[in-house]
Design a protein around this motif. Structure first.
Motif, short mmCIF file in Angstrom:
data_model
loop_
_atom_site.label_atom_id
_atom_site.label_comp_id
_atom_site.label_asym_id
_atom_site.label_seq_id
_atom_site.Cartn_x
_atom_site.Cartn_y
_atom_site.Cartn_z
N SER A 7 0.82 -1.42 0.26
CA SER A 7 -0.07 0.14 0.23
C SER A 7 0.91 1.31 -0.05
CB SER A 7 -0.94 -0.20 1.50
OG SER A 7 -1.80 1.20 1.20
N ARG A 8 2.01 1.04 0.79
CA ARG A 8 3.13 2.41 0.95
C ARG A 8 3.59 2.47 -0.43
NH1 ARG A 8 4.15 0.65 6.20
NH2 ARG A 8 6.04 -0.54 5.50
N GLN A 9 3.76 1.34 -1.17
CA GLN A 9 4.73 1.29 -2.29
C GLN A 9 3.60 2.02 -3.41
OE1 GLN A 9 7.72 1.10 -3.08
NE2 GLN A 9 7.99 0.58 -0.83
N LYS A 10 2.45 1.66 -3.37
CA LYS A 10 1.35 2.10 -4.54
C LYS A 10 1.24 3.64 -4.31
CE LYS A 10 -3.25 1.41 -6.06
NZ LYS A 10 -4.59 0.58 -6.15
N GLU A 11 1.25 4.16 -3.10
CA GLU A 11 1.12 5.56 -2.80
C GLU A 11 2.24 6.41 -3.40
OE1 GLU A 11 0.66 6.12 1.32
OE2 GLU A 11 -1.17 5.12 1.47
N ARG A 12 3.29 6.05 -3.13
CA ARG A 12 4.75 6.48 -3.89
C ARG A 12 4.36 6.36 -5.41
NH1 ARG A 12 10.01 3.81 -1.56
NH2 ARG A 12 10.75 5.46 -2.92
N PHE A 13 4.12 5.37 -5.96
CA PHE A 13 4.07 4.93 -7.40
C PHE A 13 3.12 6.03 -8.03
CE2 PHE A 13 2.29 3.09 -11.27
CZ PHE A 13 3.51 2.97 -11.77
N LEU A 14 1.75 6.09 -7.16
CA LEU A 14 0.85 6.95 -7.95
C LEU A 14 1.34 8.50 -8.03
CD1 LEU A 14 -2.30 5.21 -6.67
CD2 LEU A 14 -1.52 5.12 -8.95
N ALA A 15 1.98 8.73 -6.86
CA ALA A 15 2.26 10.09 -6.64
C ALA A 15 3.25 10.66 -7.58
CB ALA A 15 2.89 10.57 -5.14
N GLY A 16 4.30 9.55 -7.88
CA GLY A 16 5.45 9.70 -8.87
C GLY A 16 4.77 10.01 -10.41
N GLU A 19 3.19 13.17 -10.86
CA GLU A 19 4.18 14.28 -11.17
C GLU A 19 4.62 14.00 -12.71
OE1 GLU A 19 7.47 14.04 -8.58
OE2 GLU A 19 6.54 14.17 -6.84
N MET A 20 4.66 12.95 -13.28
CA MET A 20 5.19 12.62 -14.76
C MET A 20 3.93 12.69 -15.61
SD MET A 20 8.12 12.24 -14.42
CE MET A 20 8.61 11.45 -16.17
N ARG A 21 2.73 13.39 -15.06
CA ARG A 21 1.47 13.50 -15.74
C ARG A 21 0.87 12.15 -16.45
NH1 ARG A 21 3.06 19.21 -18.92
NH2 ARG A 21 3.52 20.31 -17.05
N VAL A 22 1.13 11.23 -15.63
CA VAL A 22 0.45 9.87 -16.30
C VAL A 22 -1.05 9.93 -15.45
CG1 VAL A 22 0.46 7.28 -16.12
CG2 VAL A 22 2.65 8.72 -16.25
N PRO A 23 -2.02 9.63 -16.51
CA PRO A 23 -3.41 9.67 -15.96
C PRO A 23 -3.48 8.75 -14.77
CG PRO A 23 -3.28 9.47 -18.34
CD PRO A 23 -1.89 9.36 -17.84
#
Length: 436
Positions: A7-16, A19-23
Motif C-alpha cells: 500500500s505504501r509503495q502504491k502511494e509512492r508510485f501513484l504520486a510519482g 508528477e510525470m503527468r500519467v493519467p
C-alpha cells in the motif's frame, strides 16, 4: 505486513506517476499489474532459469562426460573434499583420473586420450609462477628427459625446492622412469648442479665440456622405492587426497556392505542411526566443561570425508582405536544441519571387530561336482583356524539341478576377517563368499 508495504509503495508510485503527468487510471492499472506479477514472477523466473541450467548440465554430463568432469574438477580444484567426491564419481563412471605429469599436465585438469589428466594447479605448494615457468619451458624446450634436465631449464627462482618436492611426492616425474625415492634423494644434487649451469649461462660462460654437456646430470642413487603406504601418504600430503591408489581399496567390499558412503549422508534424516567407515585423516582433541577429554574426528572413505563428534564416554573406550592407522567403523546418529551432516558417535570399532559385530552370517558357495575328501578337509581346517561368533551357511549347487542350503553348527562359527575371506576366495573363487 506485506499488504501495508504494498500500500505504501502504491502511494509512492501513484504520486510519482502524477508528477510525470500519467493519467491516474493508467497508473493504477500499471501498478496492479506489477503487484500481481510480484506474487509469482520472481519464483517462477528463478525456477525456469534453474530448470534450464539443470537440463544443460545433465545434457553435458550425459553426452560429454569426460569434458564435463574435467571442467568440474578444475572449478573445484581448491576444495579438497569436493575434488575427492568428483574423483570418486569419475571412478564410478569408469573415467580414469591420471596423475600429474611434468610433461603432460596443463595448469587445470584437461581431457586426454584415456581419461582426465591432473592439473598442476591442484598440487600443493606449486604456485602460478612456478606453473607458468614449467609450461613455458616445456613449450620452448620440449619434453623433459630427467629431473636434472628439468632443473637445468626451468627458472629455479620460481620452481624452488619446495615445488620440486611436491612434484616428486605426487608422482609428476614418474613417467621419466626414476623411482620417487631416488628423485627425492638426488634432489639437492640436481638443484645444485642446475644452479651452477644457470649461473654460467647467465654470465655467458661455459665449462670445458660445454659442447657435450650431458643431459643426465648427477647419477641417481641405487635405492629401493618407498613402500606403498609411504608412497600414498606422501601423495596425499602433496595433493590433499590419494590419486594412484587408496589404503582403503583392499577393504572396499567390506565397507560397502557395512557402511554408508560419505557422499550419501546428505540423504540421511536427522537423528537416524547410521554407520560410516574409513581412516582417521584428522583428529582434534578437546575438553568439555567438566574437564573430560573428547574429540572431533574426520573419517575418510573412498568417496570423501565425514565429521564425527566423539563425546567423553565413547572417546575413552575408543582412544586406542583412533590412534591406529587402520580402517574403522563408527556407529552413531546423524546430526543434520543446513550445510553439513555430522555423526554423533555411539561406538567405534576396528573394521575386523565391526565385521564380527554387525555381519549376521557368512555364506559359502561351491559346486557339488568335484568335491573331494581333501577339499572338505582343507575347508574344515581353514574355518577352524578362524574361529569366532559369525554363523556359516553353505550353498551346495548341482548345476542345472538343485541347490542345497546347509547351516553349520556352532562349532564352525568364524571371525569374518580379511584374511579368512582372502583364503576362502583363493580356495573357492571370488564369487563364492558373501557376508550378510
Amino acid at each position: 505486513k506485506k499488504p501495508e508495504e504494498m500500500s505504501r509503495q502504491k502511494e509512492r508510485f501513484l504520486a510519482g506517476a502524477a508528477e510525470m503527468r500519467v493519467p491516474p487510471a493508467k497508473a493504477e492499472e500499471v501498478f496492479d499489474l506489477m503487484a500481481h506479477f510480484a506474487g509469482y514472477g520472481f519464483n517462477k523466473s528463478h525456477s525456469a532459469a534453474y530448470a534450464m541450467i539443470t537440463y544443460q548440465t545433465a545434457h553435458l554430463k550425459a553426452h560429454y562426460p569426460v569434458e564435463f568432469m574435467a571442467a568440474l574438477l578444475s572449478s573445484e580444484a581448491e576444495n579438497t573434499d569436493k575434488v575427492v567426491k568428483c574423483i570418486a564419481e569419475c571412478r564410478e563412471m569408469d573415467i580414469p583420473v591420471l596423475p600429474p605429469d611434468v610433461n603432460l599436465s596443463e595448469q587445470q585438469f584437461t581431457v586426454v586420450e584415456g581419461g582426465i589428466r591432473f592439473g598442476l594447479a591442484a598440487v600443493k605448494n606449486v604456485g602460478e609462477a612456478a606453473i607458468e615457468s614449467i609450461l613455458a619451458t616445456r613449450g620452448a624446450h620440449g619434453p623433459f628427459s630427467s629431473l636434472s634436465d628439468f632443473c637445468k631449464h626451468v627458472d629455479l627462482r620460481k620452481v624452488n625446492r619446495r615445488v620440486l618436492e611436491g612434484l616428486v611426492k605426487c608422482g609428476a616425474f614418474d613417467s621419466l622412469g626414476a623411482r620417487r625415492s631416488q628423485l627425492m634423494e638426488s634432489l639437492d644434487a640436481a638443484i645444485e648442479s642446475a644452479q651452477a649451469i644457470q649461473r654460467d649461462r647467465a654470465q655467458g660462460q661455459t665449462n670445458l665440456f660445454g659442447a657435450i654437456d650431458p643431459e643426465e646430470g648427477p647419477a641417481l642413487p641405487d635405492i629401493e622405492e618407498w613402500p606403498e603406504n609411504k608412497l600414498l601418504a606422501l601423495e596425499k600430503e602433496s595433493l590433499g587426497f590419494y590419486i594412484t591408489g587408496h589404503p582403503l581399496a583392499a577393504y572396499s567390499r567390506d565397507l560397502e556392505r557395512l557402511t554408508v558412503h560419505s557422499s550419501d549422508l546428505s540423504g540421511v534424516g536427522d537423528g537416524k542411526d547410521v554407520r560410516v567407515g574409513g581412516l582417521v585423516s584428522a583428529i582434534k582433541h578437546h575438553v568439555n566443561k567438566k574437564g573430560e577429554p573428547m574429540a572431533f574426528a574426520t573419517i575418510e572413505d573412498l568417496y570423501g570425508f565425514t565429521e564425527v563428534v566423539i563425546f567423553p564416554k565413547v572417546f575413552q573406550a575408543a582412544a586406542a582405536v583412533l590412534q591406529e592407522e587402520a580402517p574403522l567403523v563408527v556407529r552413531g546418529r546423524a546430526d543434520v544441519s543446513e550445510t553439513s551432516v555430522k555423526i554423533i558417535a555411539d561406538e567405534i570399532l576396528p573394521l575386523d571387530q565391526a565385521k564380527e559385530a554387525f555381519f549376521k552370517s557368512l555364506h559359502i558357495r561351491f559346486m557339488a561336482p568335484g568335491v573331494t575328501r581333501e577339499f572338505l578337509e582343507s575347508l574344515d581346517q581353514l574355518l577352524r583356524e578362524h574361529r569366532g561368533t559369525c554363523p556359516i551357511t553353505f550353498h551346495v549347487t548341482i548345476p542345472d539341478h538343485s541347490e542345497t542350503v546347509l547351516t553349520a553348527g556352532n562349532g564352525h562359527r568364524v571371525k569374518p576377517s580379511q584374511g579368512l575371506i582372502r583364503e576362502l576366495e583363493q580356495l573357492l573363487g571370488c564369487d563364492a563368499v558373501e557376508l550378510e
